[in-house]
Write a protein that holds these residues in place. Structure first.
Motif, short mmCIF file in Angstrom:
data_model
loop_
_atom_site.label_atom_id
_atom_site.label_comp_id
_atom_site.label_asym_id
_atom_site.label_seq_id
_atom_site.Cartn_x
_atom_site.Cartn_y
_atom_site.Cartn_z
N VAL A 177 22.85 -19.49 -1.00
CA VAL A 177 21.48 -19.02 -1.21
C VAL A 177 21.53 -17.59 -1.72
CG1 VAL A 177 20.46 -20.47 0.58
CG2 VAL A 177 21.32 -18.19 1.16
N HIS A 178 20.41 -17.16 -2.27
CA HIS A 178 20.24 -15.76 -2.67
C HIS A 178 18.81 -15.37 -2.31
CE1 HIS A 178 20.30 -12.12 -5.19
NE2 HIS A 178 21.60 -12.20 -5.05
N ARG A 179 18.67 -14.15 -1.87
CA ARG A 179 17.37 -13.69 -1.36
C ARG A 179 16.39 -13.43 -2.50
NH1 ARG A 179 15.21 -11.97 3.48
NH2 ARG A 179 17.00 -12.88 4.53
N VAL A 180 15.17 -13.81 -2.30
CA VAL A 180 14.08 -13.45 -3.22
C VAL A 180 12.95 -12.86 -2.37
CG1 VAL A 180 14.58 -15.17 -4.99
CG2 VAL A 180 13.15 -15.80 -3.05
N ASP A 181 11.99 -12.24 -3.02
CA ASP A 181 10.81 -11.81 -2.29
C ASP A 181 9.58 -11.96 -3.18
OD1 ASP A 181 10.42 -9.42 -3.80
OD2 ASP A 181 11.83 -8.36 -2.53
N HIS A 182 8.47 -11.44 -2.68
CA HIS A 182 7.20 -11.68 -3.37
C HIS A 182 7.19 -11.10 -4.78
CE1 HIS A 182 6.81 -7.76 -1.37
NE2 HIS A 182 6.18 -7.43 -2.45
N ARG A 183 8.06 -10.15 -5.06
CA ARG A 183 8.06 -9.56 -6.39
C ARG A 183 8.65 -10.51 -7.43
NH1 ARG A 183 11.09 -4.16 -4.40
NH2 ARG A 183 12.33 -5.83 -3.53
N TYR A 184 9.36 -11.52 -6.96
CA TYR A 184 10.02 -12.45 -7.88
C TYR A 184 9.02 -13.52 -8.34
CZ TYR A 184 14.47 -10.48 -6.32
OH TYR A 184 15.51 -9.64 -6.04
N GLY A 185 8.79 -13.60 -9.63
CA GLY A 185 7.96 -14.66 -10.18
C GLY A 185 8.77 -15.92 -10.41
N LEU A 186 8.12 -16.92 -10.97
CA LEU A 186 8.79 -18.19 -11.19
C LEU A 186 10.01 -18.02 -12.10
CD1 LEU A 186 8.95 -21.23 -10.94
CD2 LEU A 186 7.19 -21.44 -12.69
N GLU A 187 9.88 -17.19 -13.13
CA GLU A 187 11.02 -16.98 -14.03
C GLU A 187 12.18 -16.30 -13.31
OE1 GLU A 187 11.45 -18.38 -16.99
OE2 GLU A 187 9.56 -19.32 -16.41
N THR A 208 2.96 8.94 2.67
CA THR A 208 4.39 8.94 2.98
C THR A 208 5.05 7.62 2.62
OG1 THR A 208 3.81 8.27 5.22
CG2 THR A 208 4.17 10.62 4.85
N ALA A 209 4.26 6.59 2.48
CA ALA A 209 4.81 5.31 2.01
C ALA A 209 3.71 4.59 1.25
CB ALA A 209 5.29 4.45 3.18
N PHE A 210 4.10 3.95 0.17
CA PHE A 210 3.10 3.30 -0.66
C PHE A 210 3.75 2.09 -1.30
CE2 PHE A 210 0.86 2.47 -4.59
CZ PHE A 210 -0.48 2.69 -4.29
N ASP A 211 3.24 0.93 -1.00
CA ASP A 211 3.74 -0.29 -1.63
C ASP A 211 2.57 -1.05 -2.20
OD1 ASP A 211 6.70 -0.64 -1.03
OD2 ASP A 211 5.92 -0.21 0.97
N GLN A 212 2.77 -1.66 -3.33
CA GLN A 212 1.71 -2.49 -3.88
C GLN A 212 2.35 -3.67 -4.57
OE1 GLN A 212 0.43 -3.08 -7.29
NE2 GLN A 212 2.52 -2.57 -7.91
N HIS A 213 1.57 -4.70 -4.76
CA HIS A 213 2.06 -5.89 -5.46
C HIS A 213 0.90 -6.55 -6.17
CE1 HIS A 213 4.18 -9.49 -6.48
NE2 HIS A 213 3.32 -10.22 -5.82
N SER A 214 1.14 -6.86 -7.44
CA SER A 214 0.15 -7.61 -8.20
C SER A 214 0.68 -9.01 -8.40
CB SER A 214 -0.09 -6.95 -9.56
OG SER A 214 -0.64 -5.67 -9.38
N GLU A 215 -0.16 -9.96 -8.03
CA GLU A 215 0.28 -11.35 -8.01
C GLU A 215 -0.42 -12.10 -9.14
OE1 GLU A 215 2.29 -12.82 -5.63
OE2 GLU A 215 2.07 -14.81 -6.50
#
Lengths: 286, 286, 286, 286
Positions: free
Chosen positions: B238-248, D35-42
């Motif tokens: 396995v390899h880790r993914v997270d929410h930043r990873y899109g389908l591609e 001091t910390a800032f994360d964002q994600h566009s889905e």
């Protein structure tokens, strides 16, 4: 019908053709029913042979198997050890102020994942005594005078003997033992080093790791030898970090990796799955 | 002085006390110098015994060892295979349009990490012919008519025979074989499934994985059986993914995991490190 | 309707309240449609701020956004870079005799997993020229005279200029560059070190690792600085080994980890996902 | 000099150009020191925007920032939450007979790695009451009648209310909750499933995994929804196994993976690092 008892046999000797045949014939001859068998041949002509077997043995044969192994040993320059699987090694956990490794070990012993008993806990501070009390484990505070380590080590020796300790586990003990003390417990002291050895030898490895900007945090469980942090490695593991992790996060991840690695090393050690040769280990895992 | 040749011996049979002793005595008797020895006992009373050994054998003994094993086999209901270590299995790589698994296999064969030869590449499309040309490997385009798979499989049979193929590697071949074809190559067809089986059985696993929001992308190499995606698993990772990873990105990570897992499975298979029993594998790795 | 072009903006500056607001307002004002946005604040009062954004920009605004950033920069002591996402950096791959890293990079460039072009391959030996030929990539043999590295580095300079190289990738190049050469390509030379730095600095790390009996094999991709093996780490990874793995197996596993780690580092670098600060990197991955 | 208090702000809304600018300007305007800032566009046009920020806020501005966010929210269809970082969520740990997850959670809360308080432990059996007693945590035995789950869930509701519980953690609770109960605690119930979902849905996953011959054992922490084992995944991890591992070893490895994965999920959840969207999670880790 004869009763049977489960045993473990460990063997280390120079590698020679025919040794597996000879040992396994001996076991078969005495009615051993092998349930697990691992072996490893190390290196070339002057190589070493390591073996670990689990088997049920008819009780009437125990003594005869011992005699057969004793007779076999000289010809092969063989070190061997026959232990009833049911034997539970007795551990002394040595601690200082940080609790995470102690808590992990106590938990795994209670859940049965570490097949041993904790005979006592020894701390150079008494901070962790409440944990010992909570689990009804004797706790001894043995302060260390840096100018006179022999004094505290003499007390430790006495405690180790009184509690019939098989193995000392340095669970973030943070003190360096004298070479004399170490020499009295060969391959019987396990330490957790809070880095991926041989990187970051010495103190404050998380500070070093953070300053170096590493992408993986590691921990190393090893047998203690006279040479600091250079003893045979039993187990290592790592966990990923990235730039978002500050020094405190490095330490938090480190605590997690440390206790996992140490617990795994202790679990393997107490089941006699670890053999040492020339500063390296052979580990026969589950 | 007699010359010696390196051999591999594989054994599978019902587990019985004394079997290690018997086999290792036989090897010793014929002068085999064991350099690697792995065994595994599976399960209880009706358990199975698996063994893999590497050894040098005096050339004068090869025939006699074969005869001894033949004599030994019936009593133990033993399946065995004695292969010169130098033998390089011949692979057929079956592909469709995606190149990453093919490229990995070609690269590892050329670097020596996979100890086999690629006899031919078979594609249901000709997209990857340039890669075959570049490495001077024969490439055959065998289109698949979904209404008449038997026709293309007959051509494949003929090619497998002509090129004396030992093992078929489905390197993202993307076509389902008929049960009849599969039955003709038992434990000789390796597939890479692009998910962590048994999750995401069937088509478009990355779409499924993305929709499910998994945190790890996996791949599974397995022997092909009549039951789709249900054959014995050789290797997974396995390899880790997270929410930043899109389908591609899932697919990109997937390509990486797929080719690693497939290459490892093929490397172990061609060195006869994989034994199959009841839809599970015993893998004796390096 | 106005056409739009995808851009990347990178910013590094001392951290100050209001900076995200100021930059994102500027982008919004010029009609940028942000599709990816990563930022990182490093440390305390004198901390640094790093930002990477991807966005579509109306073509009519490109010039105005540039002017706005130029106007904004002095007040924040801001380093910034605005690059069309479509720009493909030009790589020079430097090699010696081992092919695995080169093959991996060529493969990932061809599959599109590394968004760059390989402008040329430079070898101090010509062993790997056939791989270059196979993929129609110019190959230059530039032997290194240890007594006169300046001579070969002058040739290299000329080649890097002629081919408009953005980044040099040392793909197991095995030669130490002079500090003068390194200084001419700041954060533009990526090296793969075949160990888990800072363990096993220096030559023959697999021999060192094997002798030390480690349980994990690692590799480290880093920017090259004047201080050997001490540059900012971009990526690291490890793979498990055990006592059954000999030195050759360590090397084999090592080849696998090396090429994966190097390819990942190069892929991130060419998409400008890596920022350097005080010998550490901020990596905004996919 | 004004005093300052650390806060966390979470935002979820449809993605729109300018939103980062607008929110960060608002924060800057009220003197927030981020001091910390994360964002994600889905996703694309109808995509979602998620944000998490940590900052110190002048106490005099707290009310005004709240008002500003309230004013801002409608235009962006924005869900937001402003929480003092010092707030410690209150957990209810639900257990059955197996202790390992409970022990891990208690340990991490005590070591500070999980920033929450354990308000009570609820067991459908009283086996684990001694652990609760040992740590002075209230323990309630609430047996479950399969024919009348509403009865026990009514008691649970009352306990959750009385102890002002924020989040329920099913630490190997082994009972299926009614959809009605689940609906009353949206994204407030975390479960650990003892497999790598979506593989091995349903009961006895280790038996299933063993029979299938997998090479990795996994665990999955997820929010509980009405659909069994199908809620949004917070965290997953795996650990390698091989043919030497029997069913009991699978379970032992499983216990280790389960508690690690669950503890990580809970630690992230209580620091409000997990946002849910369309059955998937955005996790902003340390």
């Amino acid at each position: 019908m004869s009763t049977r008892t489960p045993f473990r046999l460990l063997i280390a000797c120079p590698d020679r053709p025919g040794i597996i045949a000879h040992v396994s014939s001996t076991l078969a001859h005495h009615g051993a029913n092998i349930t697990a068998f691992d072996q490893h041949s190390e290196g070339g002509d002057q190589g070493m042979f390591f073996m670990r077997a689990e088997f049920d043995l008819p009780d009437a044969e125990i003594l005869f198997l011992r005699q057969a192994l004793e007779a076999l040993a000289p010809a092969y320059h063989m070190h061997w050890r026959l232990t009833p699987t049911a034997y539970r090694p007795r551990l002394a956990i040595w601690v200082s102020r940080e609790s995470h490794c102690l808590t992990e070990l106590v938990g795994q012993v209670e859940s049965g994942d570490i097949a041993a008993d904790i005979a006592l806990i020894l701390g150079n501070h008494e901070d962790l005594k409440p944990i010992a009390d909570r689990h009804d484990i004797p706790f001894y505070t043995v302060p260390v005078d840096p100018q006179n380590k022999e004094a505290s080590e003499a007390i430790a020796d006495e405690l180790m003997a009184r509690y019939a300790v098989d193995t000392i586990v340095l669970a973030r003990y943070m003190q360096i033992l004298t070479p004399e003390f170490v020499a009295r417990y060969p391959q019987r002291i396990i330490n957790i080093h809070h880095s991926f050895l041989p990187a970051f030898i010495g103190p404050r490895p998380y500070h070093q790791a953070y300053a170096r900007g590493v992408k993986l945090i590691g921990a190393t469980a090893h047998y203690v030898t006279a040479d600091l942090d250079a003893g045979p490695i039993i187990e290592q593991d790592v966990h990923r970090v990235d730039h978002r992790y500050g020094l405190e996060d490095f330490k938090r991840i480190g605590r997690y990796v440390e206790r996992m690695v140490l617990a795994r090393a202790v679990a393997w050690h107490v089941e006699e799955r670890v053999l040492v040769y020339q500063n390296r280990t052979v580990v026969f895992p589950w």
